[in-house]
Design a protein around this motif. Structure first.
Motif, PDB file in Angstrom:
ATOM      1  N   ALA A   1     -23.527   3.377 -45.580  1.00 15.65           N
ATOM      2  CA  ALA A   1     -23.984   2.026 -45.238  1.00 15.65           C
ATOM      3  C   ALA A   1     -25.423   1.861 -45.689  1.00 15.65           C
ATOM      4  CB  ALA A   1     -23.863   1.769 -43.738  1.00 15.65           C
ATOM      5  N   VAL A   2     -25.742   0.633 -46.114  1.00 17.71           N
ATOM      6  CA  VAL A   2     -27.120   0.253 -46.421  1.00 17.71           C
ATOM      7  C   VAL A   2     -27.401  -1.046 -45.680  1.00 17.71           C
ATOM      8  CG1 VAL A   2     -28.741  -0.492 -48.189  1.00 17.71           C
ATOM      9  CG2 VAL A   2     -27.141   1.369 -48.684  1.00 17.71           C
ATOM     10  N   LEU A   3     -28.423  -1.048 -44.833  1.00 21.30           N
ATOM     11  CA  LEU A   3     -28.749  -2.198 -43.998  1.00 21.30           C
ATOM     12  C   LEU A   3     -30.197  -2.609 -44.254  1.00 21.30           C
ATOM     13  CD1 LEU A   3     -27.199  -0.881 -40.646  1.00 21.30           C
ATOM     14  CD2 LEU A   3     -26.042  -1.984 -42.567  1.00 21.30           C
ATOM     15  N   ARG A   4     -30.383  -3.859 -44.660  1.00 16.58           N
ATOM     16  CA  ARG A   4     -31.719  -4.382 -44.962  1.00 16.58           C
ATOM     17  C   ARG A   4     -32.156  -5.333 -43.852  1.00 16.58           C
ATOM     18  NH1 ARG A   4     -33.104  -5.525 -50.608  1.00 16.58           N
ATOM     19  NH2 ARG A   4     -33.321  -7.679 -49.950  1.00 16.58           N
ATOM     20  N   ASN A   5     -33.320  -5.060 -43.261  1.00 10.94           N
ATOM     21  CA  ASN A   5     -33.845  -5.879 -42.168  1.00 10.94           C
ATOM     22  C   ASN A   5     -32.742  -6.276 -41.188  1.00 10.94           C
ATOM     23  OD1 ASN A   5     -36.563  -5.899 -42.836  1.00 10.94           O
ATOM     24  ND2 ASN A   5     -36.384  -7.664 -44.186  1.00 10.94           N
ATOM     25  N   PRO A   6     -32.020  -5.280 -40.649  1.00 13.87           N
ATOM     26  CA  PRO A   6     -30.854  -5.598 -39.825  1.00 13.87           C
ATOM     27  C   PRO A   6     -31.231  -5.968 -38.388  1.00 13.87           C
ATOM     28  CG  PRO A   6     -31.140  -3.237 -39.926  1.00 13.87           C
ATOM     29  CD  PRO A   6     -32.224  -3.828 -40.809  1.00 13.87           C
ATOM     30  N   VAL A   7     -30.433  -6.859 -37.786  1.00 11.92           N
ATOM     31  CA  VAL A   7     -30.512  -7.115 -36.345  1.00 11.92           C
ATOM     32  C   VAL A   7     -29.701  -6.014 -35.671  1.00 11.92           C
ATOM     33  CG1 VAL A   7     -29.977  -8.715 -34.484  1.00 11.92           C
ATOM     34  CG2 VAL A   7     -30.732  -9.602 -36.696  1.00 11.92           C
ATOM     35  N   ILE A   8     -30.350  -5.230 -34.827  1.00 13.54           N
ATOM     36  CA  ILE A   8     -29.719  -4.048 -34.248  1.00 13.54           C
ATOM     37  C   ILE A   8     -29.598  -4.152 -32.733  1.00 13.54           C
ATOM     38  CG2 ILE A   8     -30.045  -1.560 -33.844  1.00 13.54           C
ATOM     39  CD1 ILE A   8     -29.001  -2.327 -36.652  1.00 13.54           C
ATOM     40  N   ASN A   9     -30.602  -4.743 -32.089  1.00 16.59           N
ATOM     41  CA  ASN A   9     -30.632  -4.813 -30.627  1.00 16.59           C
ATOM     42  C   ASN A   9     -31.045  -6.223 -30.218  1.00 16.59           C
ATOM     43  OD1 ASN A   9     -31.055  -4.560 -27.880  1.00 16.59           O
ATOM     44  ND2 ASN A   9     -32.225  -2.659 -28.016  1.00 16.59           N
TER      45      ASN A   9
ATOM     46  N   GLY B   1     -25.961 -12.747 -44.591  1.00 17.06           N
ATOM     47  CA  GLY B   1     -26.805 -12.908 -43.411  1.00 17.06           C
ATOM     48  C   GLY B   1     -26.617 -14.284 -42.801  1.00 17.06           C
ATOM     49  N   GLY B   2     -27.515 -14.633 -41.903  1.00 12.95           N
ATOM     50  CA  GLY B   2     -27.468 -15.974 -41.319  1.00 12.95           C
ATOM     51  C   GLY B   2     -27.336 -15.976 -39.817  1.00 12.95           C
ATOM     52  N   PRO B   3     -26.100 -16.076 -39.274  1.00 16.53           N
ATOM     53  CA  PRO B   3     -24.807 -16.028 -39.969  1.00 16.53           C
ATOM     54  C   PRO B   3     -24.398 -17.361 -40.610  1.00 16.53           C
ATOM     55  CG  PRO B   3     -24.448 -16.340 -37.624  1.00 16.53           C
ATOM     56  CD  PRO B   3     -25.933 -16.191 -37.809  1.00 16.53           C
ATOM     57  N   ASN B   4     -25.169 -18.430 -40.321  1.00 17.89           N
ATOM     58  CA  ASN B   4     -24.742 -19.767 -40.766  1.00 17.89           C
ATOM     59  C   ASN B   4     -25.281 -20.080 -42.151  1.00 17.89           C
ATOM     60  OD1 ASN B   4     -25.572 -20.403 -37.431  1.00 17.89           O
ATOM     61  ND2 ASN B   4     -23.485 -20.191 -38.153  1.00 17.89           N
ATOM     62  N   THR B   5     -24.723 -19.392 -43.118  1.00 15.84           N
ATOM     63  CA  THR B   5     -24.956 -19.645 -44.536  1.00 15.84           C
ATOM     64  C   THR B   5     -23.663 -19.267 -45.238  1.00 15.84           C
ATOM     65  OG1 THR B   5     -26.411 -19.183 -46.419  1.00 15.84           O
ATOM     66  CG2 THR B   5     -25.992 -17.372 -44.909  1.00 15.84           C
ATOM     67  N   SER B   6     -23.681 -19.098 -46.541  1.00 18.99           N
ATOM     68  CA  SER B   6     -22.468 -18.700 -47.260  1.00 18.99           C
ATOM     69  C   SER B   6     -22.834 -17.985 -48.547  1.00 18.99           C
ATOM     70  CB  SER B   6     -21.596 -19.922 -47.613  1.00 18.99           C
ATOM     71  OG  SER B   6     -20.786 -20.300 -46.537  1.00 18.99           O
ATOM     72  N   PHE B   7     -21.982 -17.056 -48.943  1.00 23.96           N
ATOM     73  CA  PHE B   7     -21.994 -16.586 -50.314  1.00 23.96           C
ATOM     74  C   PHE B   7     -21.249 -17.623 -51.155  1.00 23.96           C
ATOM     75  CE2 PHE B   7     -22.311 -11.942 -48.921  1.00 23.96           C
ATOM     76  CZ  PHE B   7     -23.619 -11.826 -49.354  1.00 23.96           C
ATOM     77  N   THR B   8     -21.834 -18.023 -52.262  1.00 28.07           N
ATOM     78  CA  THR B   8     -21.141 -18.927 -53.169  1.00 28.07           C
ATOM     79  C   THR B   8     -20.930 -18.227 -54.507  1.00 28.07           C
ATOM     80  OG1 THR B   8     -23.264 -19.938 -53.785  1.00 28.07           O
ATOM     81  CG2 THR B   8     -21.973 -21.042 -52.081  1.00 28.07           C
TER      82      THR B   8
ATOM     83  N   GLY C   1     -27.755  -7.560 -45.093  1.00 32.84           N
ATOM     84  CA  GLY C   1     -29.111  -7.775 -44.629  1.00 32.84           C
ATOM     85  C   GLY C   1     -29.158  -8.838 -43.556  1.00 32.84           C
ATOM     86  N   SER C   2     -30.113  -8.703 -42.614  1.00 37.23           N
ATOM     87  CA  SER C   2     -30.274  -9.662 -41.526  1.00 37.23           C
ATOM     88  C   SER C   2     -29.010  -9.664 -40.662  1.00 37.23           C
ATOM     89  CB  SER C   2     -30.595 -11.046 -42.094  1.00 37.23           C
ATOM     90  OG  SER C   2     -31.047 -11.915 -41.078  1.00 37.23           O
ATOM     91  N   HIS C   3     -28.310 -10.815 -40.521  1.00 38.56           N
ATOM     92  CA  HIS C   3     -27.058 -10.783 -39.772  1.00 38.56           C
ATOM     93  C   HIS C   3     -26.000  -9.987 -40.524  1.00 38.56           C
ATOM     94  CE1 HIS C   3     -24.367 -12.284 -36.595  1.00 38.56           C
ATOM     95  NE2 HIS C   3     -23.437 -12.329 -37.547  1.00 38.56           N
ATOM     96  N   GLY C   4     -26.114  -9.906 -41.848  1.00 41.60           N
ATOM     97  CA  GLY C   4     -25.227  -9.017 -42.594  1.00 41.60           C
ATOM     98  C   GLY C   4     -25.486  -7.569 -42.246  1.00 41.60           C
ATOM     99  N   GLY C   5     -26.743  -7.216 -41.964  1.00 42.24           N
ATOM    100  CA  GLY C   5     -27.068  -5.882 -41.481  1.00 42.24           C
ATOM    101  C   GLY C   5     -26.556  -5.662 -40.066  1.00 42.24           C
ATOM    102  N   PHE C   6     -26.613  -6.717 -39.243  1.00 37.24           N
ATOM    103  CA  PHE C   6     -26.017  -6.694 -37.904  1.00 37.24           C
ATOM    104  C   PHE C   6     -24.529  -6.341 -38.009  1.00 37.24           C
ATOM    105  CE2 PHE C   6     -23.591  -9.232 -34.815  1.00 37.24           C
ATOM    106  CZ  PHE C   6     -24.186  -8.933 -33.590  1.00 37.24           C
ATOM    107  N   LEU C   7     -23.827  -6.997 -38.954  1.00 40.97           N
ATOM    108  CA  LEU C   7     -22.405  -6.728 -39.131  1.00 40.97           C
ATOM    109  C   LEU C   7     -22.171  -5.324 -39.695  1.00 40.97           C
ATOM    110  CD1 LEU C   7     -21.185 -10.195 -40.427  1.00 40.97           C
ATOM    111  CD2 LEU C   7     -20.709  -9.119 -38.226  1.00 40.97           C
TER     112      LEU C   7
END
Length: 753
Positions: free
Chosen positions: A623-631, A514-521, A602-608
């Protein structure tokens, strides 16, 4: 059809989650005052476990002592009092303060939470002070925006609380307009305003509205609100700390705006470092007043101040500067500046939400912090004299670590890897030796390794070039199950045998963050390990816009959401599949099944995820989308961060901006919902009804669009959860729902138990 042996039933999936939930997750660690005439190091460690029987989180606390020999002696863990809001020791003496938040029963303004301070020294309980009884302020703030800190002379506590407000009264209450009521001292009323909206700090912080700085004189038990004179009008004070010699308070002040924007996950809010001088009564800005700042930290010698700083607009998390101030002269310098381009191995800059509350070495020369470095959380030591940063070695078996405390040159960290659940370790930093020399680490909590899970970081060069920055680098982290020749989990020190790659071609889940300005580490993630144990390979994608790759990589996504990030995700999946197919002996990667792909985010990851199933219909089986940005168009009016929509879409934001037809058309073109007519992928959507960041209506819009087009879909509505959806009932139950959804639509298994 017959169920493949790798596919688990609902009961088996629930057991997978239960096994992983048993691993404790560190919450904090604090180096305690040393015993007199002893070189032993004492640390209080707090960690959380999920109690699935009661569906609650439990926090356990233990004291770990590292002897001069390096041996560890620790106490049995005890349950932490769940009402504990703060538990702080003074920096040099033996005083301790525990601030408790006692939840009120019932509802209404007359049933406010109570706040009690317990004061101890090393050997005994001293006193209890009821802050609520003083009636000087409202609720005390927690660590999200507040602080609780002993003064240097150990006589006072500094904290943040809600400003006391007049009691709301109805027009129709019997005594609202009576002369007797109006004349009562301390009975200020606000008539007819009980339904007025009050600005707050947004998602997960909605109870924080009007902060004030407060001090408690521990001896006299007098509470003082530091802003009764109105000198901080227009400034919302947070993150305070004592100035040298207790002569004042330094704090982060947010600008009061026409309406407040959400703060959590956002380090670009306009703010400044302020100094409230007790002697003059004046409050002045230290440095710039047009930046975004956090984490003011004084050196032990009280002569230097550092903080983190970045631009007050643009990406919601950014590359940051480390700022240094000579307290006597107020001379200010950049110690570490922005890094625009990092290449494949260069230092990418600082990416940290905050500095540790104690971050200075004892010689007042080195600052230690956690920072994202590509796809890993690293320990960074910065010499404020030479302005040089060095990476510190990590504890054994760890690929990432975060600082929990740094005091008297002892460093305590939380460490983990994708197949190593988090543990707490301590090590000594010898200032006389190179910082990169190996630190001798002592594990303060158990270190386990999941032998049935493997992982690897993969590097990609973006095929869709940015018009200014070109073909930038990005990374992904692949996690997959392996056959283990011994028990699944082992403690550190157990004999380990090489694990063989599993023989079956594995289904692959594309998982952008999500984010999009974060990272998986490269850290432990319970859901990812759970999916792996249920037979899936998981590709966590750090597309462009992620932190840790240089400032230009973060900035490159602005205006490109729904295009560059989507392209990176598809490229990462395709390159991973191609490498898997070309690997002769599968020694580097597992065998992956390109016909069994799923999208998860989830979030921006859900957007993607919404874009992936819309722009590439048929590529993903589920697909599984958690709290996604859709519109994006409807997101503007419902989110606590409407600026996110504008900034990420490449548009300037201002509080008075209104949507017009041209803007609406642009936002619609970048929205996943614009592709809904092409979607044929079965999609599970989960939303939290208390989410202020991505309103639950976003997920419902996609659910309705897919239902109307006869696409298999399911909507999970979690009434008590906000954006992270992190409550124990939701985390545990939704995990099972996710795996069963993938089993049915990716693996073709219809049975659920």
């Amino acid at each position: 059809m017959m169920k493949p042996s790798s596919v688990k039933s609902a009961k088996e999936v629930a057991q997978v989650y239960s096994d992983l939930a048993a691993y404790p997750v560190p919450q904090s660690a604090q180096l305690l005052p040393q015993y007199p005439f002893s070189d032993a190091i004492r640390t209080r460690c707090a960690y959380q476990v999920q109690d699935l029987a009661s569906q609650k989180n439990r926090t356990l606390v233990k004291t770990a002592v590292v002897l001069p020999t390096g041996d560890l002696v620790d106490s049995d863990p005890v349950l932490r009092d769940p009402t504990t809001l703060w538990d702080v020791y003074c920096s040099v003496g033996d005083h301790r303060a525990v601030l408790l938040k006692l939840k009120a029963e019932g509802s209404g303004s007359d049933n406010a939470d109570k706040f009690i301070v317990h004061v101890y020294n090393e050997s005994r309980f001293i006193k209890s002070i009821d802050l609520s009884e003083k009636a000087k302020h409202g609720a005390v703030y927690g660590p999200e925006l507040g602080a609780c800190q002993w003064s240097y002379n150990e006589g006072h506590l500094l904290y943040v609380a809600e400003k006391k407000q007049p009691k709301n009264a109805s027009y129709f209450a019997a005594d609202t307009f009576s002369e007797e009521s109006a004349g009562k001292p301390g009975e200020a009323k606000s008539v007819g305003k009980q339904y007025d909206s009050v600005e707050h700090f947004g998602e997960q912080l909605s109870e924080y509205k009007r902060p004030v700085l407060c001090t408690l004189d521990v001896d006299s038990e007098v509470v003082t609100v530091l802003d009764d004179g109105g000198i901080l009008d227009g400034v919302l004070p947070t993150e305070p700390c004592w100035a040298p010699d207790d002569a004042g308070v330094v704090f982060v002040g947010y600008k009061e705006l026409p309406y407040q924007l959400g703060v959590i996950y956002c380090n670009q809010r306009p703010s400044a470092i302020y100094y409230l001088d007790f002697r003059s009564g004046e409050c002045a800005v230290i440095g710039h007043d047009t930046r975004a700042v956090s984490s003011p930290r004084f050196s032990p010698c009280q002569t230097q101040l550092v903080w983190l700083q970045n631009e007050p607009s643009g990406p919601h998390k950014q590359c940051r500067r480390l700022i240094w101030c000579d307290w006597a002269t107020k001379d200010i310098r950049f110690i570490i500046d922005f890094v625009n381009q990092a290449g494949s191995a260069g230092f990418p800059g600082i990416y940290a939400d905050s500095l540790p509350s104690r971050c200075w070495s004892s010689n007042c020369r080195t600052v230690v912090l956690s920072s994202i470095n590509r796809s890993k959380d690293c320990l960074l030591a910065i010499d404020v004299k030479t302005k040089i940063g060095e990476l510190l070695s990590l504890p054994p078996d760890a690929s990432s670590a975060k600082v929990l405390d740094f005091h008297r040159d002892w460093l305590v960290v939380e460490a983990s890897a994708p197949n190593v659940p988090p543990f707490i370790a301590a090590g000594f930093i010898d200032a006389s030796k190179p910082l990169t020399s190996n630190i001798k680490w002592t594990c303060l909590t158990d270190c386990f390794k999941l032998n049935d899970i493997a992982w690897r970081v993969k590097q990609h060069t973006a095929k869709l070039a940015h018009p200014e920055f070109g073909n930038q680098l990005f990374e992904s982290i692949l996690v997959w199950p392996v056959d283990s020749s011994k028990k699944k989990d082992s403690k550190k020190g157990d004999e380990e045998k090489p694990a063989a790659i599993t023989e079956l071609p594995l289904p692959l889940i594309a998982f952008p963050h999500g984010g999009p300005n974060t990272s998986f580490t490269a850290t432990y993630m319970r859901y990812v390990c759970g999916l792996a144990r249920c037979g899936y390979a998981v590709l966590m994608i750090n597309y462009r816009g992620s932190l840790g790759f240089g400032k230009s990589t973060v900035d490159s996504l602005l205006g490109g959401i729904g295009e560059r990030d989507v392209s990176d995700c598809i490229q990462a999946v395709e390159e991973t599949l191609a490498e898997s197919a070309s690997s002769a002996d599968n020694s580097a990667l597992p065998r992956l099944d390109g016909e069994k792909l799923a999208a998860f985010g989830g979030s921006h990851g859900g957007f993607l995820g919404g874009h992936l199933i819309g722009q590439r219909p048929g590529m993903f089986k589920a697909a599984v989308l958690r709290n996604p940005v859709i519109n994006l168009a409807t997101m503007v009016g419902g989110s606590d961060i409407p600026d996110w929509v504008y900034e990420q879409s490449g548009l300037p934001f201002s509080h008075d901006r209104l949507l017009d037809a041209e803007t609406l058309a642009l936002l619609w073109s970048k929205s996943p919902l614009s592709h809904a007519s092409k979607v044929n992928t079965p999609t599970l959507v989960a939303v939290g009804l208390k989410d202020l960041r991505v309103p639950p209506q976003q997920g419902r819009e996609l659910y309705r669009a897919l239902r109307a087009r006869n696409v298999p879909t399911r909507l999970l509505v979690c009434p008590d959860d906000c954006h992270p959806m992190s409550s124990v009932p939701v985390q545990s139950s939704v995990f099972v729902d996710i795996v069963l959804w993938f089993n049915r639509h990716v693996m073709g298994v219809t049975e659920e138990a």
